[in-house]
Design a protein around this motif. Sequence first.
Motif, mmCIF file in Angstrom:
data_model
loop_
_atom_site.group_PDB
_atom_site.id
_atom_site.type_symbol
_atom_site.label_atom_id
_atom_site.label_comp_id
_atom_site.label_asym_id
_atom_site.label_seq_id
_atom_site.Cartn_x
_atom_site.Cartn_y
_atom_site.Cartn_z
ATOM 1 N N ARG A 11 6.805 -24.145 -48.228
ATOM 2 C CA ARG A 11 6.960 -24.997 -47.062
ATOM 3 C C ARG A 11 5.822 -25.907 -47.023
ATOM 4 O O ARG A 11 5.880 -27.141 -46.865
ATOM 5 C CB ARG A 11 6.828 -23.987 -45.819
ATOM 6 C CG ARG A 11 7.146 -24.718 -44.584
ATOM 7 C CD ARG A 11 6.986 -23.595 -43.327
ATOM 8 N NE ARG A 11 7.679 -22.371 -43.458
ATOM 9 C CZ ARG A 11 7.416 -21.508 -42.696
ATOM 10 N NH1 ARG A 11 6.462 -21.500 -41.570
ATOM 11 N NH2 ARG A 11 7.780 -20.242 -42.914
ATOM 12 N N ALA A 12 4.504 -25.447 -47.189
ATOM 13 C CA ALA A 12 3.481 -26.217 -47.416
ATOM 14 C C ALA A 12 3.469 -27.345 -48.460
ATOM 15 O O ALA A 12 3.244 -28.485 -48.293
ATOM 16 C CB ALA A 12 2.164 -25.418 -47.751
ATOM 17 N N GLY A 13 4.157 -27.071 -49.754
ATOM 18 C CA GLY A 13 4.306 -27.951 -50.654
ATOM 19 C C GLY A 13 5.167 -28.931 -50.298
ATOM 20 O O GLY A 13 5.008 -30.375 -50.507
ATOM 21 N N SER A 14 6.395 -28.722 -49.551
ATOM 22 C CA SER A 14 7.270 -29.797 -49.134
ATOM 23 C C SER A 14 6.871 -30.727 -48.176
ATOM 24 O O SER A 14 7.143 -31.772 -48.025
ATOM 25 C CB SER A 14 8.638 -29.002 -48.636
ATOM 26 O OG SER A 14 9.221 -28.140 -49.618
ATOM 27 N N LEU A 15 5.982 -30.091 -47.225
ATOM 28 C CA LEU A 15 5.161 -31.090 -46.127
ATOM 29 C C LEU A 15 4.214 -31.842 -46.713
ATOM 30 O O LEU A 15 4.178 -33.102 -46.572
ATOM 31 C CB LEU A 15 4.466 -30.010 -45.342
ATOM 32 C CG LEU A 15 5.222 -29.273 -44.183
ATOM 33 C CD1 LEU A 15 4.205 -28.452 -43.664
ATOM 34 C CD2 LEU A 15 5.871 -30.334 -43.227
ATOM 35 N N GLY A 16 3.864 -31.659 -48.006
ATOM 36 C CA GLY A 16 2.705 -32.361 -48.687
ATOM 37 C C GLY A 16 1.639 -32.768 -48.226
ATOM 38 O O GLY A 16 1.222 -32.070 -47.063
ATOM 39 N N GLY A 17 0.920 -33.985 -48.524
ATOM 40 C CA GLY A 17 -0.424 -34.540 -47.855
ATOM 41 C C GLY A 17 -1.343 -33.292 -47.700
ATOM 42 O O GLY A 17 -1.705 -32.815 -48.923
ATOM 43 N N THR A 18 -1.842 -33.056 -46.757
ATOM 44 C CA THR A 18 -3.105 -32.101 -46.810
ATOM 45 C C THR A 18 -2.575 -30.621 -46.387
ATOM 46 O O THR A 18 -3.511 -29.971 -46.314
ATOM 47 C CB THR A 18 -3.849 -32.527 -45.523
ATOM 48 O OG1 THR A 18 -3.057 -32.791 -44.570
ATOM 49 C CG2 THR A 18 -4.734 -33.742 -46.007
ATOM 50 N N ALA A 19 -1.369 -30.436 -46.261
ATOM 51 C CA ALA A 19 -0.636 -29.228 -45.872
ATOM 52 C C ALA A 19 -1.097 -28.067 -47.198
ATOM 53 O O ALA A 19 -1.551 -26.775 -46.568
ATOM 54 C CB ALA A 19 0.686 -29.099 -45.732
ATOM 55 N N PRO A 20 -0.827 -28.266 -48.292
ATOM 56 C CA PRO A 20 -1.357 -27.678 -49.384
ATOM 57 C C PRO A 20 -2.840 -27.019 -49.261
ATOM 58 O O PRO A 20 -3.161 -25.968 -49.445
ATOM 59 C CB PRO A 20 -1.123 -28.156 -50.745
ATOM 60 C CG PRO A 20 0.194 -29.020 -50.448
ATOM 61 C CD PRO A 20 -0.333 -29.538 -48.961
ATOM 62 N N ALA A 21 -3.722 -28.199 -48.803
ATOM 63 C CA ALA A 21 -5.147 -27.861 -48.714
ATOM 64 C C ALA A 21 -5.526 -26.896 -47.548
ATOM 65 O O ALA A 21 -6.353 -25.963 -47.578
ATOM 66 C CB ALA A 21 -5.887 -29.020 -48.492
ATOM 67 N N VAL A 22 -4.603 -26.987 -46.419
ATOM 68 C CA VAL A 22 -4.851 -25.860 -45.471
ATOM 69 C C VAL A 22 -4.356 -24.585 -45.842
ATOM 70 O O VAL A 22 -4.946 -23.569 -45.548
ATOM 71 C CB VAL A 22 -3.906 -26.709 -44.174
ATOM 72 C CG1 VAL A 22 -3.719 -25.479 -43.295
ATOM 73 C CG2 VAL A 22 -4.339 -27.889 -43.681
ATOM 74 N N TYR A 23 -3.160 -24.524 -46.412
ATOM 75 C CA TYR A 23 -2.730 -23.292 -47.128
ATOM 76 C C TYR A 23 -3.940 -22.432 -47.792
ATOM 77 O O TYR A 23 -4.019 -21.380 -47.794
ATOM 78 C CB TYR A 23 -1.344 -23.550 -47.937
ATOM 79 C CG TYR A 23 -0.804 -22.460 -48.471
ATOM 80 C CD1 TYR A 23 0.304 -21.657 -48.133
ATOM 81 C CD2 TYR A 23 -1.381 -21.753 -49.671
ATOM 82 C CE1 TYR A 23 0.957 -20.469 -48.462
ATOM 83 C CE2 TYR A 23 -0.686 -21.048 -50.377
ATOM 84 C CZ TYR A 23 0.333 -20.036 -49.760
ATOM 85 O OH TYR A 23 0.996 -19.036 -50.277
#
Length: 375
Positions: free
Chosen positions: A303-315
Amino acid sequence: MPRLGQDGAVTSAAARPRDVVILGSTGSVGTQALELVRRHPDRFRVVGLTAGGGNKDLFAEQVRELSPAFADLGEEASIAAAAMECDVVLNGISGAVGLRPTVAALEAGNTLALANKESLIIGGPVVTTLAKPDQIVPVDSEHSALAQCLRGGRFDEVRRLVLTASGGPFRGRSRDELHDVTPAQALAHPTWSMGPLVTINSATLVNKGLEVIEAHLLFNLPFERIDVVVHPTSVVHSMVEFDDGSTLAQASPPSMLIPIALGLAWPDRVPHAAPGMDWTRPETWQFFPLDDEAFPAVALARRAGSLGGTAPAVYNAANEVCVQAFLDGEIRFTDIVPTIERVLAAHDVPSNMTDLTVDDVLAADAWARDRAAAA
């Protein structure tokens, strides 16, 4: 960014030793890399060493032994070393602090042997747009395995990538049975010897979630073509399935020496980097589906990867805070992934992700750490 392995190029070994910079030289990856350097002085010469400072005595010993042109402690030292003129930079730093050194190595045009998966995962397009074809060589055992298997066919023939997961120390347990596990139990990995962060990440399967994002970024395949299967003995490190139904698997006893050696020497192999399989012994390879109910970290990473941008950093950042809190006895094992999910849900992903900068990524990282600490 054309991804690693798409052209299938293979060259012969260099006539002179490769000049190597090792970032995180006192950690697990760094010390094993130096073991390879000692055994193969005709292949590698260390010109730069850096470490975080947690083991200053060991670092001093390494510097005395190897006499690199540059050696220092800290993040700024790693950034400077990564930009040195050299053949390959091994980024063995742990955590998000490895992002700026990764960027420095790529901007300098150096080949980057990447063990610090976090810098690619949280950096996303900031990193991939900087990288030239085959400039990033993965050192994670799973992604090194994929890169090796991809040599067996054209990239346009690939149907899917299959990452293997050991399942960690709690494979087969239900969600309820994980409620009261202790840090000591979570640190007792059945097949791998790693640092505490990665070991806990393997127990929660957050590490496998991060690796799914990493595979997406390295090989430019959509998430629906990247699968995860549980393989308890960690002998098959990953597989590539081609569109004719054929699957190529890379197998070796559990050891980071092979992917580290490939990272340093890519696209060449280093003879006797590690012991191979003993095919005279009976061996059974078992594979099981992932239990997303007991271990929801992989689905959340998708889910975080699909959102992209800064979402993986938050994860990633929220997880690092939660792992430390678990090790300190402040939260339960089963609180880790739900806390990451809450932090991720509260994060506003920037609408214009093509203009992301390192500062944007690190700001999201800092926000997620504060949010997770307060959760």
